[in-house]
Structures are given as structure tokens and as C-alpha cells.
Design an enzyme around this catalytic site. Structure first.
Site, mmCIF file in Angstrom:
data_model
loop_
_atom_site.group_PDB
_atom_site.id
_atom_site.type_symbol
_atom_site.label_atom_id
_atom_site.label_comp_id
_atom_site.label_asym_id
_atom_site.label_seq_id
_atom_site.Cartn_x
_atom_site.Cartn_y
_atom_site.Cartn_z
ATOM 1 N N LYS A 76 -76.487 -27.599 -38.762
ATOM 2 C CA LYS A 76 -76.636 -26.237 -38.218
ATOM 3 C C LYS A 76 -75.659 -25.280 -38.902
ATOM 4 O O LYS A 76 -76.050 -24.205 -39.356
ATOM 5 C CB LYS A 76 -76.368 -26.309 -36.705
ATOM 6 C CG LYS A 76 -76.498 -25.014 -35.960
ATOM 7 C CD LYS A 76 -76.769 -25.274 -34.470
ATOM 8 C CE LYS A 76 -75.521 -25.564 -33.668
ATOM 9 N NZ LYS A 76 -74.824 -24.346 -33.206
ATOM 10 N N SER A 77 -74.382 -25.668 -38.974
ATOM 11 C CA SER A 77 -73.380 -24.775 -39.572
ATOM 12 C C SER A 77 -73.748 -24.428 -41.010
ATOM 13 O O SER A 77 -73.631 -23.274 -41.440
ATOM 14 C CB SER A 77 -72.014 -25.472 -39.624
ATOM 15 O OG SER A 77 -71.450 -25.537 -38.364
ATOM 16 N N GLY B 75 -73.431 -18.474 -31.204
ATOM 17 C CA GLY B 75 -72.122 -17.886 -31.463
ATOM 18 C C GLY B 75 -71.855 -17.739 -32.952
ATOM 19 O O GLY B 75 -71.253 -16.753 -33.403
ATOM 20 N N ARG C 30 -69.383 -15.090 -23.886
ATOM 21 C CA ARG C 30 -68.402 -15.765 -24.765
ATOM 22 C C ARG C 30 -67.447 -14.757 -25.402
ATOM 23 O O ARG C 30 -67.808 -13.618 -25.661
ATOM 24 C CB ARG C 30 -69.151 -16.606 -25.810
ATOM 25 C CG ARG C 30 -69.910 -17.741 -25.120
ATOM 26 C CD ARG C 30 -70.698 -18.575 -26.086
ATOM 27 N NE ARG C 30 -69.842 -19.290 -27.017
ATOM 28 C CZ ARG C 30 -70.305 -20.015 -28.031
ATOM 29 N NH1 ARG C 30 -71.612 -20.109 -28.245
ATOM 30 N NH2 ARG C 30 -69.473 -20.632 -28.832
ATOM 31 N N GLN D 280 -65.569 -20.039 -37.350
ATOM 32 C CA GLN D 280 -66.343 -18.806 -37.172
ATOM 33 C C GLN D 280 -65.461 -17.588 -37.423
ATOM 34 O O GLN D 280 -65.872 -16.633 -38.079
ATOM 35 C CB GLN D 280 -66.933 -18.765 -35.760
ATOM 36 C CG GLN D 280 -67.999 -19.836 -35.549
ATOM 37 C CD GLN D 280 -68.527 -19.872 -34.130
ATOM 38 O OE1 GLN D 280 -68.048 -19.151 -33.263
ATOM 39 N NE2 GLN D 280 -69.508 -20.726 -33.885
ATOM 40 N N ASP E 205 -67.326 -30.151 -31.483
ATOM 41 C CA ASP E 205 -68.671 -30.153 -30.887
ATOM 42 C C ASP E 205 -69.078 -31.539 -30.380
ATOM 43 O O ASP E 205 -70.061 -31.672 -29.646
ATOM 44 C CB ASP E 205 -69.700 -29.660 -31.907
ATOM 45 C CG ASP E 205 -69.500 -28.180 -32.235
ATOM 46 O OD1 ASP E 205 -68.879 -27.458 -31.423
ATOM 47 O OD2 ASP E 205 -69.943 -27.748 -33.319
ATOM 48 N N LYS F 42 -67.381 -22.561 -25.211
ATOM 49 C CA LYS F 42 -68.594 -22.895 -25.976
ATOM 50 C C LYS F 42 -69.823 -22.425 -25.198
ATOM 51 O O LYS F 42 -69.711 -21.592 -24.304
ATOM 52 C CB LYS F 42 -68.607 -24.398 -26.249
ATOM 53 C CG LYS F 42 -67.454 -24.855 -27.154
ATOM 54 C CD LYS F 42 -67.574 -24.278 -28.537
ATOM 55 C CE LYS F 42 -66.377 -24.629 -29.394
ATOM 56 N NZ LYS F 42 -66.432 -23.963 -30.705
ATOM 57 N N ARG G 111 -67.390 -26.558 -21.421
ATOM 58 C CA ARG G 111 -67.738 -27.981 -21.580
ATOM 59 C C ARG G 111 -66.725 -28.914 -20.922
ATOM 60 O O ARG G 111 -67.067 -30.059 -20.624
ATOM 61 C CB ARG G 111 -67.906 -28.314 -23.072
ATOM 62 C CG ARG G 111 -69.175 -27.743 -23.635
ATOM 63 C CD ARG G 111 -69.417 -28.151 -25.078
ATOM 64 N NE ARG G 111 -70.687 -27.589 -25.536
ATOM 65 C CZ ARG G 111 -70.968 -27.310 -26.797
ATOM 66 N NH1 ARG G 111 -70.073 -27.527 -27.738
ATOM 67 N NH2 ARG G 111 -72.147 -26.813 -27.118
#
Ligand code: S3P
Length: 426
Positions: free
Chosen positions: A21-22, A92, A120, A165, A311, A338, A342
């Protein structure tokens, strides 16, 4: 759609893990900053990465799919002012990294997201980007973010967080600034931005593991291929380690050192894990990972470990319930920011199915090995990783779990259930 979990007798066979994904987000965003045509192979089917693609289309990029995972992006020389607000969905990464890009554009734009993303924290990118000269209007440092872009000043930013990020947003803005922009971090966060920007011939220098500088530059269009996502592989790794008689091979997994903390944790916990066929895809190290059922022992996960497996902590918590002794997870308070909090959602729901687990402000303490009871409803809190973690727990609970709104897995991993079914013998 709710999902009722099933026990597994064992997991066996091979699967190919879907794209990271990243890295998928970055291929699309960086392609949009070239003045050419970029072919991307093996792009994520997850909703998050498709939010990024849609936004790039609104900014004037042409996106053409050749298969459902292979595409071409043509930025047509420069991003253009959008006609409407830009929807980041649940992502995000889209909101924070696109903020860095949009801060440097000669037009205004507004980024918004779903209910979870709107809660967030965005101050982490608003502060440095404002210091660089961008103007933000926001809802108490939360989305929607209205960005007035333009010429930016180069800064040296000492980030209080090890966040890729944040680092990426500032480095991307640095491509539109008037000098050398540097980001320093307390620990090294994932370095996909640095690797990919170097590959695309950006003027970027890694001063050390925790310090990177960039100068204004134009990226060279080059084709890219996305490797498999270790954060998705993590669910299969844990499943094979906790279901008796299992042995699986997970193919094509990105094992970049800044992401592979879970492999080190498996080794420290005494798990049977082997890396096979190590190779490189578009500058990222890749391997096939063999995992089998294991006698596990507790470990401590802290400090520099955390950004390397942030993650994966929800599913590592499930793993730790099946390890003899104590597992301590600390220095992970950002887990509360997140897609859901979490720490709270994982601890409270694992406790409800019989785990010996205690919530701490910055993590959790788990004593094992415990038999997990089940027989309850799981609230995913709109969080894909919570849904998948409890699917894995449900492979060994005494009673099934009813996971509510299981469709949240589509955020990152629409292929999850199909791949699990492929290797599960029940
Ligand atoms: C990501 C960085 C991490 C991670 C997220 C993806 C990225 O977030 O949790 O899923 O692609 O850069 P932070 O930068 O907030 O740590």
C-alpha cells in the site's frame, strides 16, 4: 457485511501477497510529479490507493488501466487546479502526503476524508508545511484541510515523531522550496519515499538513517513495479505460527529493513520463519517467507522497533496471546492515532475473549499462553487491520467471533478472504 470466523485445522500451501500500500501510493504520487508517462506494474487494489489515483485524476493526470493492477500515469506536464474538493476516503497516507505536494502548487485545494480520517491528527503536517509558507485552514488541526499553495521556503524540520507520512510530506514540499529542505527524525521511519525519489533521480541525500535532505528538482519518468505488502503478509505469518500443523510460503513480500520489524520479532519469539529467494524489485528488497506452527515465547517491542512494525502491532498482539511468558509493547502511543485507537480496540476486545492483556498509555502487556474463548461480536471501528487481526484470532477461538462490518478490509486488502480460504484446511 458481517463475518463469522471459522477454526482452521491447518494452513498449507503458497500464496502471492498483493502489492504494498505505501509503495503503491508513492508510485502514483511521484509519477504525477514527472513530465512524462510512467507505467506502474502491480498497483494495489485497495480503496486507499484508489483514493490517491482519483485525486490525481482531479488534478489533471491521465490514469489508464491496462489490467486491474497495471496502469499508466501521464501527468501532462504539471498538476492543475481541481474543480472540486479532493476525497482521501479512509487514507491518512493520501491526506498527509498529498498535503506536501499541494502545498507547493500555484493553486488552492481542499482535502477531506471519511469519519475516521476526519478525527485523525493533521497538526503533524500542518505545522512544518506552514513553517515552509503554505497556508492551511482546518477544523482544529483536523480535516477538511483547505490548502493555499505557492512558493515555499526550505526548512530544517526536527520531527518529534518517527513518521514516514510526515517526513514524506515535508520532503515533497521541499521539491517546491527555495533551497535545501532537511527532515530529522528520532528513529528511522520507512524509507520508500527516499528510495523511490532517488530512483526517479531527485536531488535527495540521506545524510544518515534519520536525516534526509532534498533540493528543488524535477523527477525523471521511469517505469515502476510494486512488491508485495509485508503488512498484509503479517496476518498470514501470524495465522501459520498459531494454527497447529501449519506450513505456508508467502511469495513476493517486501522485506525492506524499515518495514521488517515483524520478522525480527518472529525470530525473537522463537517462531519457525525462513526467508527464501531474496531478490530486488524496483530497488526494494523482496523475499518469499516460509512460516510454520511454532512454540513461541514473549518478547519486548520498543523504541526503534516501533516504526518498523507499527501497522503489524494489532496482529502481533494476537500472536503474543499464544506465546509463553510476557510480551511488552511500549513507545507505541501513536497507535492511538491510526484508523482507530488500536491500543484500546485491540486490548479491550482481546481481553473480552480471554486474553491476559493490559492496556498501557503507550502500548500493552500480554501474558501467555491463553486459550481464546470467542463467542462475541467484534467491532472493527472502521479499521481494516482490526478486522483482519480478529479473523486470525478466530482461526483458534473456542467459539466463533462475529466480526461486524468486515468489508473494511477492502481499505487495504480486498483479496484477504480469498487468499485465506486458499490455504486454510478446515
Ligand atoms: C505509512 C506510514 C505509517 C503507517 C501507514 C503508512 C506511509 O504511518 O502507519 O500505514 O505509507 O508512509 P506514520 O507515518 O503515521 O507512522
Amino acid at each position: 457485511m458481517d463475518y463469522k470466523t471459522k477454526n482452521a485445522k491447518k494452513l498449507t500451501g503458497n500464496i502471492v501477497i498483493p502489492p504494498d500500500k505505501s509503495i503503491s501510493h508513492r508510485t502514483a504520487m511521484f509519477a504525477s510529479l514527472t513530465k512524462g508517462v510512467v507505467n506502474i506494474k502491480n498497483f494495489s487494489k485497495g480503496a486507499d490507493c484508489h483514493s490517491t489515483l482519483k485525486i490525481l485524476q482531479q488534478l489533471g493526470c491521465e490514469v489508464k488501466f491496462h489490467t486491474d493492477m497495471d496502469l499508466t500515469i501521464n501527468a501532462k506536464n504539471a498538476l492543475k487546479a481541481p474543480n472540486s474538493d479532493l476525497d482521501c476516503g479512509n487514507s491518512g497516507t493520501t491526506m498527509r502526503m498529498m498535503s506536501g505536494i499541494l502545498a507547493g502548487q500555484p493553486f488552492n485545494s481542499t482535502l477531506f476524508g471519511d469519519a475516521s480520517l476526519s478525527k485523525r491528527p493533521m497538526k503533524r503536517i500542518i505545522s512544518p508545511l506552514t513553517e515552509m509558507g503554505a497556508k492551511f485552514s482546518h477544523n482544529n488541526y483536523k480535516a477538511p484541510l483547505k490548502i493555499t499553495g505557492g512558493k515555499l521556503h526550505a526548512i530544517t524540520y526536527n520531527s518529534p515523531l518517527a513518521s514516514a507520512q510526515v517526513k514524506s510530506a515535508v520532503l515533497l514540499a521541499g521539491m517546491f522550496a527555495d533551497g535545501i529542505t532537511t527532515v530529522n527524525e528520532p528513529y528511522q521511519s520507512r524509507n520508500h519515499t527516499e528510495l523511490m525519489l532517488k530512483y526517479l533521480e531527485a536531488d535527495i541525500v540521506e545524510n544518515s538513517l534519520t536525516s534526509t535532505s532534498i533540493r528543488p528538482c524535477i523527477l525523471t519518468p521511469k517505469d515502476m513495479e510494486v512488491c508485495g505488502d509485508i503488512s498484509s503478509a503479517a496476518f498470514f505469518m501470524v495465522a501459520a505460527a498459531i494454527v497447529q500443523n501449519s506450513e505456508i510460503i508467502i511469495e513476493n513480500v517486501g522485506v525492506n529493513h524499515t518495514r521488517s520489524g515483524i520478522i525480527d520479532v518472529f525470530k525473537r519469539m522463537g517462531a519457525n520463519i525462513e526467508l527464501l529467494n531474496e531478490r530486488n524489485i524496483s530497488g526494494e528488497p523482496v523475499a518469499d517467507i516460509k512460516v510454520s506452527y511454532s512454540d513461541l515465547k514473549g518478547t519486548t517491542i520498543e523504541g526503534a522497533d516501533i516504526p518498523r512494525l507499527i501497522d503489524e502491532i494489532p496482529v502481533i498482539a494476537v500472536l503474543a496471546t499464544q506465546a509463553e511468558g510476557t510480551t511488552v509493547i511500549k513507545d507505541a502511543s501513536d497507535l492511538r492515532n491510526k484508523e482507530s485507537d488500536r491500543i484500546s480496540t485491540i486490548v479491550s476486545q482481546l481481553k473480552a475473549i480471554g486474553a491476559d492483556i493490559e492496556e498501557r498509555p503507550d502500548g500493552m502487556i500480554i501474558n501467555g499462553k491463553t486459550s481464546l474463548t470467542g463467542g462475541i461480536e467484534i467491532d472493527t471501528h472502521h479499521d481494516h487491520r482490526t478486522a483482519m487481526s480478529f479473523y486470525v484470532a478466530g482461526l483458534i477461538t473456542q467459539q466463533p467471533l462475529l466480526i461486524k462490518e468486515f468489508e473494511w478490509v477492502n481499505t487495504s486488502f480486498p483479496e484477504f478472504q480469498e487468499l485465506m480460504s486458499k490455504i486454510t484446511k478446515d
